[in-house]
Design a protein around this motif. Structure first.
Motif, PDB file in Angstrom:
ATOM      1  N   LEU A 185       0.825  -1.209   0.000  1.00 12.23           N
ATOM      2  CA  LEU A 185       0.000   0.000   0.000  1.00 12.23           C
ATOM      3  C   LEU A 185       0.860   1.259   0.000  1.00 12.23           C
ATOM      4  CD1 LEU A 185      -2.735  -1.124   2.512  1.00 12.23           C
ATOM      5  CD2 LEU A 185      -3.100  -0.610   0.095  1.00 12.23           C
ATOM      6  N   GLU A 186       1.933   1.254   0.771  1.00  8.81           N
ATOM      7  CA  GLU A 186       2.826   2.410   0.808  1.00  8.81           C
ATOM      8  C   GLU A 186       3.480   2.634  -0.547  1.00  8.81           C
ATOM      9  OE1 GLU A 186       5.318   1.273   4.066  1.00  8.81           O
ATOM     10  OE2 GLU A 186       4.067   2.332   5.533  1.00  8.81           O
ATOM     11  N   SER A 187       3.863   1.559  -1.199  1.00 12.61           N
ATOM     12  CA  SER A 187       4.450   1.656  -2.532  1.00 12.61           C
ATOM     13  C   SER A 187       3.438   2.231  -3.521  1.00 12.61           C
ATOM     14  CB  SER A 187       4.928   0.279  -2.975  1.00 12.61           C
ATOM     15  OG  SER A 187       5.413   0.315  -4.283  1.00 12.61           O
ATOM     16  N   MET A 188       2.195   1.743  -3.464  1.00  5.65           N
ATOM     17  CA  MET A 188       1.145   2.239  -4.343  1.00  5.65           C
ATOM     18  C   MET A 188       0.887   3.723  -4.074  1.00  5.65           C
ATOM     19  SD  MET A 188      -2.839   1.079  -4.868  1.00  5.65           S
ATOM     20  CE  MET A 188      -3.178   1.156  -3.142  1.00  5.65           C
ATOM     21  N   ALA A 189       0.854   4.118  -2.811  1.00 13.83           N
ATOM     22  CA  ALA A 189       0.590   5.513  -2.459  1.00 13.83           C
ATOM     23  C   ALA A 189       1.669   6.430  -3.034  1.00 13.83           C
ATOM     24  CB  ALA A 189       0.523   5.666  -0.941  1.00 13.83           C
ATOM     25  N   ARG A 190       2.925   6.031  -2.934  1.00 14.70           N
ATOM     26  CA  ARG A 190       4.011   6.851  -3.474  1.00 14.70           C
ATOM     27  C   ARG A 190       3.945   6.920  -5.002  1.00 14.70           C
ATOM     28  NH1 ARG A 190       6.631   4.695   1.171  1.00 14.70           N
ATOM     29  NH2 ARG A 190       7.262   2.813   0.061  1.00 14.70           N
TER      30      ARG A 190
ATOM     31  N   GLU B 134       3.190  10.389  -7.273  1.00 11.02           N
ATOM     32  CA  GLU B 134       3.983  10.882  -8.400  1.00 11.02           C
ATOM     33  C   GLU B 134       3.104  11.168  -9.609  1.00 11.02           C
ATOM     34  OE1 GLU B 134       7.159   8.155  -9.169  1.00 11.02           O
ATOM     35  OE2 GLU B 134       8.018   8.422  -7.166  1.00 11.02           O
ATOM     36  N   GLU B 135       2.146  10.286  -9.880  1.00 12.56           N
ATOM     37  CA  GLU B 135       1.230  10.482 -11.011  1.00 12.56           C
ATOM     38  C   GLU B 135       0.373  11.726 -10.814  1.00 12.56           C
ATOM     39  OE1 GLU B 135      -1.007   6.847 -11.321  1.00 12.56           O
ATOM     40  OE2 GLU B 135       0.781   5.658 -11.777  1.00 12.56           O
ATOM     41  N   VAL B 136      -0.130  11.910  -9.592  1.00 11.79           N
ATOM     42  CA  VAL B 136      -0.984  13.060  -9.283  1.00 11.79           C
ATOM     43  C   VAL B 136      -0.204  14.363  -9.429  1.00 11.79           C
ATOM     44  CG1 VAL B 136      -2.154  14.227  -7.358  1.00 11.79           C
ATOM     45  CG2 VAL B 136      -2.628  11.817  -7.839  1.00 11.79           C
TER      46      VAL B 136
ATOM     47  N   ILE C  82      -6.525  11.068  -3.726  1.00 12.02           N
ATOM     48  CA  ILE C  82      -5.261  11.776  -3.597  1.00 12.02           C
ATOM     49  C   ILE C  82      -5.290  12.937  -4.583  1.00 12.02           C
ATOM     50  CG2 ILE C  82      -2.752  11.605  -3.776  1.00 12.02           C
ATOM     51  CD1 ILE C  82      -3.096   8.574  -3.264  1.00 12.02           C
ATOM     52  N   SER C  83      -5.102  14.158  -4.047  1.00 17.55           N
ATOM     53  CA  SER C  83      -5.178  15.366  -4.864  1.00 17.55           C
ATOM     54  C   SER C  83      -3.919  16.199  -4.678  1.00 17.55           C
ATOM     55  CB  SER C  83      -6.367  16.214  -4.443  1.00 17.55           C
ATOM     56  OG  SER C  83      -7.564  15.479  -4.453  1.00 17.55           O
TER      57      SER C  83
END
Length: 76
Positions: free
Chosen positions: A16-21, A25-27, A72-73
């Motif tokens: 989950l932490e990897s996905m969040a990071r 970056e995409e956002v 995530i914004s």
């Protein structure tokens, strides 16, 4: 009581932490928000805590019950 069979909880937290990071970056590069899939309270908390250390994005939970998810914004 928390049972962590075969380190599932630890591995899930790292995933989950990897996905969040990655989504952060995409956002930031796109300048637009991203909604993650529905998650449990534990999973949403991991996302919020991981992203709290960054000033360039904000995370908020939306939805009800099993459809509750994290958005995530970019911060304004």
């Amino acid at each position: 009581v928390v049972i962590d069979v075969a380190d599932y909880r630890t591995n899930r937290k790292e995933s989950l932490e990897s996905m969040a990071r990655r989504v952060r970056e995409e956002v930031v590069s796109a300048g637009d928000y991203s909604d993650l899939p529905p998650m449990t309270a534990f999973e949403r908390r991991v996302i919020h805590l991981c992203l709290a250390e960054y000033d360039d994005v904000v995370s908020e939970s939306f939805g009800e019950g099993p459809d509750r998810h994290v958005r995530i914004s970019p911060s304004t």
